[in-house]
Design an enzyme around this catalytic site. Structure first.
Site, PDB file in Angstrom:
ATOM      1  N   LYS A   1       0.853  -1.193   0.000  1.00 48.11           N
ATOM      2  CA  LYS A   1       0.000   0.000   0.000  1.00 48.11           C
ATOM      3  C   LYS A   1       0.890   1.244   0.000  1.00 48.11           C
ATOM      4  CE  LYS A   1      -4.402   1.221   2.163  1.00 48.11           C
ATOM      5  NZ  LYS A   1      -5.519   0.681   2.933  1.00 48.11           N
TER       6      LYS A   1
ATOM      7  N   GLU B   1     -19.708  -4.959   9.969  1.00 49.89           N
ATOM      8  CA  GLU B   1     -20.668  -4.188  10.758  1.00 49.89           C
ATOM      9  C   GLU B   1     -21.735  -5.078  11.383  1.00 49.89           C
ATOM     10  OE1 GLU B   1     -19.510  -3.320   7.800  1.00 49.89           O
ATOM     11  OE2 GLU B   1     -18.544  -1.381   8.140  1.00 49.89           O
TER      12      GLU B   1
ATOM     13  N   ARG C   1     -25.970  -1.682   6.745  1.00 49.19           N
ATOM     14  CA  ARG C   1     -25.596  -3.085   6.700  1.00 49.19           C
ATOM     15  C   ARG C   1     -26.168  -3.878   7.875  1.00 49.19           C
ATOM     16  NH1 ARG C   1     -20.768  -4.691   3.916  1.00 49.19           N
ATOM     17  NH2 ARG C   1     -21.394  -4.132   1.824  1.00 49.19           N
TER      18      ARG C   1
END
Ligand SMILES: Cc1ncc(C[n+]2csc(CCOP(=O)(O)OP(=O)(O)O)c2C)c(N)n1
Length: 637
Positions: free
Chosen positions: A283, A360, A388
């Site tokens: 990353k 979640e 969600r």
């Protein structure tokens, strides 16, 4: 002219030499850094997928082949390779390119939802559709990060993909070890074990040399690859996992070696059945500020952490104070420790903070378990991601009357992340949940006050919702009306014309509206209910003293706070007109928060004009004249 500027579509990539591809990758990185540091955006993730995206577009034939980016925050390179170089400078600006794939922008874009962990399900469905429709020449490609792979939906999809043996589906796991923070959980440990294994470098070399000797044809070759994989399995136990699920596995591959990735993808494409290609990337590669950033590898610029003066920071500070007083208070985040402001709490009470990954639903039901076990969990989540876990909030928490506090950051209009990130649903969804209490603080002092009240509730769930960004000035109440704060009463001999009920920071907008209306002889009482559910019954009595009730909220209008107030008045037989102002029930485009609010008509000027008109409809005399002037093109300033 740069090489990148010559790339009008994926076909232009196909004839480039290895040296040209290396140059192109450099140009892409330069443009990513130059643009996102100016416009804001997801820098770290995109720097990590430059070679991978080039390889994907050289191997697959988009748009015939379908490319699904999980979450979509890492699709900038894809945008650049599909004809959007010239417009890239408009990234995330009003009217400019969106920060995620966008069907309106390009035929190469498919999924624009930006909520993680959905790509494999889309891909499963797409591949099945093409099979049923008799289109065997299409391959579906999904790119999913190791962070997104912590979401349950991804595993539901894998379970089904494993059974869909003849789907032409290539799943690329872009494994950089990071979500916002280092990816957590058993899966992450599993993948990390591959990466940190001292023999990993050796294995990459092994793959490299073996693959480069392998002729590039058809399924039998996959057998060779597969054999290599078996070999790896012997030296590196961890990746048995995907195979045990029944999914063909290729990897790990060095994701910055474009040739190597291409080779692996060609084999996977030609295999003709679901294949998972495990690619290791870095990353932020190519930008030292990102590579060396230990918080989140510059996942986003500017950093998404809870900066001083933001709502998130005020919440985070108060959580630390509550944590000191209340050993039963624990905190949960779904992969957003820093952005939600929970980092300080986690540092102060490491045993009482849980990062559950991008999960979640699990976060909420796990909170239910914690509450059943005698604790008071605070689930800090972005408003849009609570969608969600609606079922979990409803059935797992509320049905059991469990003391769980949901802290919904980024509630209301967020801004440059666009339609899928505006937190405009929770205010309505939570109105549906029996026993749920919802607080909307108007300023920093109320965040602390209402958070404390929320964690004191022991017989059911609570919500504290606040917007993105900097918290404004503090306003104290001039009077109390039940639990409601009265912020302004009509002054200067004005009558009690309008009762303006502002939810959260919209109460402060209400004060500006009142100023504007006072100039035109309309008296406004501005109140902040503090709790938007249940609606304070005192409002029914107050409504009777006025001629019009106005509600203002930073949430979708349908079924929100305004509708709840109107219902309360009907239930109390208060025969009073109610104007409910909020966000139109539409998918709102990206722009700054102010631009989006302006377009939605939630500015003091727009509100004042509309309220003046509403008052005029119901009044004779002066007010009607003022309002008529306003509607005839003399704006109420
Ligand atoms: C359902 C959901 N929860 C949280 C987020 C916020 N979010 C955006 S990107 C991200 C991390 C993604 O990590 P990974 O998939 O590994 O991709 P990377 O950025 O490392 O390339 C998170 C948590 C989201 N987009 N969707």
């Amino acid at each position: 002219m740069t090489l990148l500027e010559c790339i009008k579509g994926p076909e232009d990539l196909k004839g480039l030499s290895h040296e040209q591809l290396t140059r192109l990758a450099g140009e892409i990185r330069d443009l990513l850094i130059e643009t996102t540091t100016r416009t804001s955006g997801h820098l770290g993730p995109n720097l990590g997928v430059v070679e991978l995206t080039i390889a994907i577009h050289r191997v697959f034939d988009s748009p015939k082949d379908k490319i699904v980016f999980d979450t979509g925050h890492q699709a900038y390179v894809h945008k650049l390779l599909t004809g959007r170089v010239a417009r890239f400078g408009t990234l995330r600006q009003r009217g400019g390119l969106t920060g995620y794939p966008s069907r309106a922008e390009s035929e190469h874009d498919l999924v624009e939802n930006s909520h993680a962990s959905t790509s494999l399900s889309y891909a499963d469905g797409l591949a099945k559709a093409y099979k049923l429709r008799g289109e065997p020449d299409r391959t579906v490609v999904a790119i999913i990060g190791d962070g997104a792979l912590t979401g349950g939906m991804a595993w539901e999809a894998l379970n089904n993909i494993a059974a869909a043996k003849d789907s032409r589906l290539v799943m690329i796991v872009n494994d950089n070890g990071w979500s916002y923070q280092p990816t957590i959980g058993g899966l992450a440990e599993h993948l990390a074990a591959i990466r940190v294994n001292p023999r990993y470098e050796h294995v990459l070399d092994y793959i490299k040399t073996t693959l480069s000797r392998t002729p590039l044809v058809g399924a039998p070759i996959y057998g060779t690859l597969h054999g290599i994989k078996k070999g790896i399995k012997d030296v590196l136990q961890p990746q048995v996992m995907f195979e045990d699920l029944g999914i063909k596995y290729v990897g790990p591959i060095d994701g910055h070696d474009e040739r190597l990735v291409e080779t692996a993808l060609r084999h996977a494409r030609d295999f003709g059945a679901p294949v998972l290609v495990h690619v290791i990337t870095r990353k932020g590669l190519g930008y030292p500020e990102a590579e060396q950033n230990t918080v989140d590898c510059l996942h986003q610029v500017p950093a998404a952490g809870a900066a001083p003066g933001t709502w998130s920071r005020v919440f985070g500070d108060e959580m630390v104070a509550i944590g000191a007083r209340r050993p039963d208070v624990v905190a949960i985040t779904a992969a957003m420790l820093h952005p939600t402001g929970l980092a300080q709490f986690a540092a102060a009470y490491p045993d009482r903070a849980y990062d559950v990954g991008i999960a979640e639903q699990h976060a909420v039901t796990s909170a239910a378990g914690l509450a059943m076990g005698g604790l008071h969990p605070v689930v800090a989540i972005y408003s849009t991601f609570l969608n969600r876990a609606f079922e979990q909030a409803l059935m797992d928490v509320a049905l059991h009357q469990l003391p769980v506090t949901f802290v919904l950051d980024r509630a209301g209009v967020t801004g440059p992340d666009g339609a899928s990130h505006h937190g405009m649903w929770d205010g309505s969804l939570m109105q549906l949940v029996p026993g749920m209490k919802v607080a909307a603080p108007r300023d920093a002092r109320r965040v602390a006050e209402l958070l404390n009240e929320a964690v004191e509730v022991s017989d059911g769930p609570t919500v504290v919702r606040f917007p993105k960004g900097k918290v404004g000035g503090e306003v104290e109440a001039v009077a109390k009306l039940g639990g409601t704060d009265v912020l302004r009463e009509p002054a200067g001999g004005l009558g009690a014309d309008v009762l303006l009920v502002g939810a959260g920071p919209m109460a402060l907008v209400g004060l500006e509206v009142a100023d504007r209306l006072a100039v035109h002889g309309i008296g406004v009482t501005v109140v902040d209910p503090r709790w938007t559910k249940p609606v304070d019954e005192a409002l029914a009595g107050a409504a009777r003293q006025h001629r019009l009730v106005v509600t203002v909220e930073d949430n979708g209008r349908a079924g929100g706070f305004g509708d709840a107030v109107a219902r309360l008045l009907r239930d109390h037989d208060v025969d009073m007109p109610v104007k409910t102002f909020g966000l139109p029930q539409e998918f709102l485009a990206h722009g700054t928060r102010d631009e989006v609010l302006e377009e939605a008509g939630l500015t003091p000027q727009h509100l004042a004009r509309q309220i003046t008109e509403a008052v005029a409809l119901r009044s004779p005399g002066d007010v009607r004249e003022t309002a008529t002037a306003a509607t005839e093109g003399h704006p109420v300033e």
